[in-house]
Design an enzyme around this catalytic site. Structure first.
Site, mmCIF file in Angstrom:
data_model
loop_
_atom_site.group_PDB
_atom_site.id
_atom_site.type_symbol
_atom_site.label_atom_id
_atom_site.label_comp_id
_atom_site.label_asym_id
_atom_site.label_seq_id
_atom_site.Cartn_x
_atom_site.Cartn_y
_atom_site.Cartn_z
ATOM 1 N N CYS A 284 44.748 11.106 17.322
ATOM 2 C CA CYS A 284 45.200 10.401 16.127
ATOM 3 C C CYS A 284 46.468 9.590 16.437
ATOM 4 O O CYS A 284 47.453 10.152 16.931
ATOM 5 C CB CYS A 284 45.481 11.402 15.000
ATOM 6 S SG CYS A 284 46.150 10.626 13.520
ATOM 7 N N CYS B 184 52.679 12.090 10.987
ATOM 8 C CA CYS B 184 51.984 12.690 9.836
ATOM 9 C C CYS B 184 52.165 14.210 9.820
ATOM 10 O O CYS B 184 52.203 14.845 10.860
ATOM 11 C CB CYS B 184 50.502 12.334 9.917
ATOM 12 S SG CYS B 184 49.491 13.055 8.613
ATOM 13 N N CYS C 129 48.220 17.456 10.396
ATOM 14 C CA CYS C 129 47.765 18.323 11.503
ATOM 15 C C CYS C 129 48.980 18.753 12.324
ATOM 16 O O CYS C 129 49.882 17.962 12.562
ATOM 17 C CB CYS C 129 46.826 17.569 12.429
ATOM 18 S SG CYS C 129 45.264 17.079 11.688
ATOM 19 N N CYS D 236 41.530 8.970 9.102
ATOM 20 C CA CYS D 236 42.073 10.286 9.448
ATOM 21 C C CYS D 236 41.010 11.026 10.255
ATOM 22 O O CYS D 236 39.854 11.106 9.832
ATOM 23 C CB CYS D 236 42.410 11.051 8.168
ATOM 24 S SG CYS D 236 42.795 12.793 8.456
ATOM 25 N N GLN E 33 35.637 24.671 -1.343
ATOM 26 C CA GLN E 33 36.130 24.714 0.031
ATOM 27 C C GLN E 33 35.973 23.356 0.710
ATOM 28 O O GLN E 33 34.932 22.711 0.584
ATOM 29 C CB GLN E 33 35.371 25.780 0.835
ATOM 30 C CG GLN E 33 35.617 27.204 0.356
ATOM 31 C CD GLN E 33 36.925 27.787 0.869
ATOM 32 O OE1 GLN E 33 37.766 27.084 1.426
ATOM 33 N NE2 GLN E 33 37.118 29.078 0.655
ATOM 34 N N TYR F 150 39.201 37.354 -7.673
ATOM 35 C CA TYR F 150 39.596 35.982 -7.313
ATOM 36 C C TYR F 150 38.340 35.164 -6.976
ATOM 37 O O TYR F 150 38.251 34.557 -5.910
ATOM 38 C CB TYR F 150 40.551 35.968 -6.112
ATOM 39 C CG TYR F 150 41.728 36.904 -6.205
ATOM 40 C CD1 TYR F 150 42.864 36.573 -6.933
ATOM 41 C CD2 TYR F 150 41.718 38.129 -5.540
ATOM 42 C CE1 TYR F 150 43.959 37.424 -6.994
ATOM 43 C CE2 TYR F 150 42.806 39.003 -5.595
ATOM 44 C CZ TYR F 150 43.922 38.645 -6.325
ATOM 45 O OH TYR F 150 44.994 39.498 -6.375
ATOM 46 N N GLU G 273 38.421 35.683 -12.376
ATOM 47 C CA GLU G 273 39.284 34.586 -11.920
ATOM 48 C C GLU G 273 40.209 34.214 -13.072
ATOM 49 O O GLU G 273 39.802 34.192 -14.229
ATOM 50 C CB GLU G 273 38.413 33.399 -11.513
ATOM 51 C CG GLU G 273 39.141 32.093 -11.259
ATOM 52 C CD GLU G 273 40.118 32.183 -10.114
ATOM 53 O OE1 GLU G 273 41.297 31.848 -10.340
ATOM 54 O OE2 GLU G 273 39.708 32.603 -9.013
ATOM 55 N N ASP H 144 39.466 37.736 -2.331
ATOM 56 C CA ASP H 144 39.792 36.479 -1.648
ATOM 57 C C ASP H 144 41.011 35.892 -2.358
ATOM 58 O O ASP H 144 40.916 34.906 -3.092
ATOM 59 C CB ASP H 144 38.586 35.526 -1.724
ATOM 60 C CG ASP H 144 38.822 34.224 -0.949
ATOM 61 O OD1 ASP H 144 39.862 34.115 -0.274
ATOM 62 O OD2 ASP H 144 37.969 33.324 -1.041
ATOM 63 N N CYS I 13 43.584 33.955 3.612
ATOM 64 C CA CYS I 13 44.064 32.695 4.191
ATOM 65 C C CYS I 13 45.474 32.845 4.740
ATOM 66 O O CYS I 13 46.098 31.868 5.151
ATOM 67 C CB CYS I 13 44.013 31.575 3.149
ATOM 68 S SG CYS I 13 45.013 31.903 1.689
#
Length: 455
Positions: A76, A82, A85, A163, A287, A316, A337, A385, A412
């Protein structure tokens, strides 16, 4: 008192031995940590110290005297500016190994798990162009409209036209909107003066359906040449199925405002994860990497070990993505949720797929689960989750009280995962194995699925 071994603006040579959770290289001088962007473990380099704190310092890499075998040239052109990433300079093989090590280290340091099985990270065959959603800020520069991504740790927009981790259809649609907006003199938003019209363009792409949605986020209801803009977008891309305007009049970093209006086409586009069809609206949570989502959910389903006789709770549950996967193999699934719109989407998605062995409830998982328990619901499996902060302790207490045979934890954030696993282990459960999944190649994020069993 500990002596700080470095001074601001000093140039020193540093050996790098690790990466932080956000992808910066970690070097040490007499045990004193120095954090340097774009340095890799196993490297040695000259570093200029830019900031010194009591327990650590930050530096800028001037030159490398020894390179890592995993170092590559980032494809990139704006990688260094940026903030999107963090790891494009690390080969994909190196990224997968780093993420496995990161999970293993956190499990040991925070959870005290020295012998827990952590499997190699499940990666992608092609780790580029995977994102199905772009959120691109618009602004003005020297009188011209610009669109791109924010520079690292700033609100300065770097103008760009593609991108490397966005699907090509998203890039194409953003550029089309940018050119059309320029054509009709639409002004980009300035967050300093709170002037201008176009704040963000959000695009969504259905990988399996080839359907596109574009959301124009504006400061006010007024959008000059609205009719012409709609017609031009339609003329440029035939697979655009939905053109939406979202109005956000507030001085805020939050992208979306309260009011959303469909300007043309459908309210939703559709996509599939496995055999399950999902309706995706402008503000639905869905997602962003559907290929790896399938990998993640298949692993969660494997760990749930469903035979068709089980009652499952999905805490969740979002728009029901995991719930509907589980419902294919479970007797009954209960999803909860806190976001009402997500539950509305979950119910629609269940209906869309003809899945009837699910029930969805709005509320905090830590409050709804005890209520379900009082109603006599006894889950065999609980799937969690949670957001990055992990599970609320009262939810963990409820899980312990419910005594399911298995808990499947989708995470996550390895740090809060390790903390929550430690709690469950102290209360009669055993973490059996951890499977890292690379949902976001070239970034520092890693997802995990954990199998936990009642002892």
């Amino acid at each position: 008192m500990r002596q700080i071994p470095v001074r601001k603006n000093e140039t020193i040579e540093v050996n790098f031995e690790d990466l932080t959770h956000d992808g910066a290289g970690v070097g040490k001088l007499n045990g004193f940590p120095i954090f340097v962007q774009r340095a890799l473990p196993g490297e040695t380099g000259k570093v200029k110290i830019t900031k010194v704190k009591k327990n650590y310092a930050f530096g800028r890499l001037l030159e490398l005297t020894k390179e890592s075998e995993y170092r590559v040239d980032a494809p990139c052109p704006i990688f260094k500016q940026c903030g999107g990433c963090q790891l494009q300079h690390l080969s994909y093989e190196g990224q997968l190994k780093h993420k496995e090590k990161q999970v293993r280290d956190v499990m040991e340091r925070i959870g005290g798990f020295s012998s827990l099985t952590v499997h190699p990270t499940l990666g992608m065959l092609d780790p580029w162009r995977y994102r199905n959603k772009a959120q691109v800020p618009f602004g003005e520069e020297e009188g011209g409209l610009i669109a791109g991504f924010y520079a690292e740790r700033s609100h300065q927009i770097i103008d760009m036209d593609q991108c490397a981790i966005q699907h090509e259809q998203n890039d194409k649609l953003v550029q089309i909107v940018k050119n059309i907006a320029k054509k009709y003199g639409v002004r980009g938003y300035d967050d300093k003066t709170h002037k201008g019209t176009l704040r963000h363009v959000v695009t969504r792409y259905g990988y399996k359906t080839d359907e596109l949605m574009v959301v124009l986020v504006t400061k006010g209801k007024e959008l000059p040449n609205k009719k012409n803009i709609i017609q031009d977008i339609q003329a440029e891309l035939s697979n655009v199925k939905s053109i939406v305007q979202n109005i956000n009049p507030k001085r805020t970093n939050v992208i979306f405002g309260e009011k959303t209006e469909v300007l043309w086409g459908e309210e939703v586009i559709y996509d599939y994860i496995g055999d399950i069809r999902f309706a995706i609206s402008a503000r639905s949570f869905y997602q962003v990497n559907p290929e790896q989502t399938k990998v993640l959910y298949d692993k969660a389903l494997e760990y749930a070990q469903l035979t068709g006789a089980e009652t499952v709770i999905d805490a969740y549950c979002g728009i029901g993505t995991i719930s509907l996967f589980l419902a294919q193999k479970a007797k009954h699934v209960y999803g909860v949720e806190i976001v009402p719109e997500a539950i509305s989407d979950a119910k629609k998605n269940a209906k869309l797929n003809g899945i009837e062995n699910v029930d969805f409830a709005v509320g905090e998982a830590e409050k709804v689960l005890p209520w379900w328990y009082a109603q006599g619901i006894r889950p065999d499996v609980i799937v969690v989750d949670p957001p990055r902060k992990g599970c609320d302790e009262s939810l963990l207490e409820t899980i312990v009280k419910m005594q399911p045979k298995r808990v499947v934890y989708v995470s996550c954030n390895p740090a809060t995962l390790a903390r929550d696993l430690k709690y469950l282990e102290e209360h009669g459960f055993l973490a059996k194995e951890v499977q890292p999944v690379d949902m976001f190649p070239h970034t520092s994020h890693v997802e995990c699925v954990v199998l936990i069993e009642l002892v």
